[in-house]
Scaffold this motif. Structure first.
Motif, PDB file in Angstrom:
ATOM      1  N   ASN A  20      -3.179   2.796 -11.231  1.00 13.04           N
ATOM      2  CA  ASN A  20      -1.948   2.058 -10.943  1.00 13.04           C
ATOM      3  C   ASN A  20      -1.033   1.978 -12.159  1.00 13.04           C
ATOM      4  N   ASP A  30       4.237   9.858  -5.331  1.00  8.27           N
ATOM      5  CA  ASP A  30       3.661   9.933  -3.986  1.00  8.27           C
ATOM      6  C   ASP A  30       3.253  11.352  -3.605  1.00  8.27           C
ATOM      7  N   VAL A  33       0.053  12.241  -5.650  1.00 12.60           N
ATOM      8  CA  VAL A  33      -1.115  11.526  -5.123  1.00 12.60           C
ATOM      9  C   VAL A  33      -1.536  12.122  -3.778  1.00 12.60           C
ATOM     10  N   THR A  34      -0.585  12.452  -2.931  1.00 12.71           N
ATOM     11  CA  THR A  34      -0.909  13.058  -1.635  1.00 12.71           C
ATOM     12  C   THR A  34      -1.601  14.409  -1.825  1.00 12.71           C
ATOM     13  N   ALA A  37      -5.109  13.765  -3.010  1.00 10.91           N
ATOM     14  CA  ALA A  37      -5.939  13.310  -1.886  1.00 10.91           C
ATOM     15  C   ALA A  37      -6.379  14.495  -1.023  1.00 10.91           C
ATOM     16  N   VAL A  71      -5.341   4.342  -7.896  1.00 10.45           N
ATOM     17  CA  VAL A  71      -4.345   4.023  -6.878  1.00 10.45           C
ATOM     18  C   VAL A  71      -5.055   3.846  -5.532  1.00 10.45           C
ATOM     19  N   PRO A  72      -4.516   2.992  -4.660  1.00 13.64           N
ATOM     20  CA  PRO A  72      -5.212   2.696  -3.397  1.00 13.64           C
ATOM     21  C   PRO A  72      -5.373   3.883  -2.463  1.00 13.64           C
ATOM     22  N   GLU A  73      -4.541   4.910  -2.612  1.00 14.61           N
ATOM     23  CA  GLU A  73      -4.659   6.087  -1.752  1.00 14.61           C
ATOM     24  C   GLU A  73      -5.871   6.950  -2.088  1.00 14.61           C
ATOM     25  N   LEU A  74      -6.447   6.750  -3.248  1.00 15.67           N
ATOM     26  CA  LEU A  74      -7.592   7.555  -3.689  1.00 15.67           C
ATOM     27  C   LEU A  74      -8.814   6.652  -3.843  1.00 15.67           C
TER      28      LEU A  74
END
Length: 186
Positions: A20, A30, A33-34, A37, A71-74
């Motif tokens: 974060n 974004d 990170v995408t 992921a 980060v919350p996405e990972l």
């Protein structure tokens, strides 16, 4: 091929400092990170080890704080390795090399942050230690440091991708590939 001996020729996905406090406000946060992921999902599907690296330092990225968290996405899966570091190079002062040896890894696919610091230090550290090292060209980022005289982040990313695509040394390989094109196996 890698200069490491007694390894199984395995690849690992190394996800560096996607925390974060590191990527908040980073260039194309974004999108990067995408793409990471997606790489993690592919690695898990293909049985490729995913190794998570988290940086900590006093004052800014204190271990256990929200800024230090990934980060919350990972979300790491149970059993995936974690490496905690205090220096730019993910190998310095950590057990990363020993961990990769236990996994039989001699090739790293690297993604994360910050391009101009921990990513560059880590890819150079890996290559110098004998690993074949692939930088995922569209899955690394950094924050804006133009106020201190640095080039723009897109220029930093482009330059890092350019010179890493021409990196060479006897007995080992380096290069870049996009997240969609990178081979997670040999």
């Amino acid at each position: 091929m890698s200069t490491l001996t007694a390894r199984d020729g395995a690849t690992a996905l190394l996800v560096v400092d996607v925390q974060n406090g590191v990527v908040d406000g980073a260039h194309d946060r974004d999108g990067v990170v995408t793409r990471i992921a997606g790489l993690v999902a592919r690695a898990r599907h293909d049985g490729v080890p995913v190794v998570w690296v988290q940086h900590s330092e006093d004052g800014e990225l204190e271990q256990g704080t929200e800024a230090w968290e990934l980060v919350p996405e990972l979300v790491p899966a149970d059993g995936e390795a974690h490496v905690h570091k205090r220096y730019g190079d993910s190998f310095e002062g950590t057990d990363l090399d020993d961990l990769l040896a236990r996994l039989g890894v001699d090739r790293l696919v690297v993604a994360g942050a910050e391009t101009d610091a921990c990513i560059r230090s880590t890819i150079h550290g890996a290559f110098a230690r004998g690993y074949d090292t692939v930088l995922v060209s569209d899955a690394h980022t950094a924050g804006d440091k133009t106020a201190w005289g640095a080039p723009s982040v897109p220029d930093v990313i482009a330059h890092t991708n350019l010179y890493w695509s021409f990196q060479s040394a006897p007995g080992k390989s380096a290069g870049t590939a996009t997240a969609g094109e990178v081979a997670l196996g040999r």
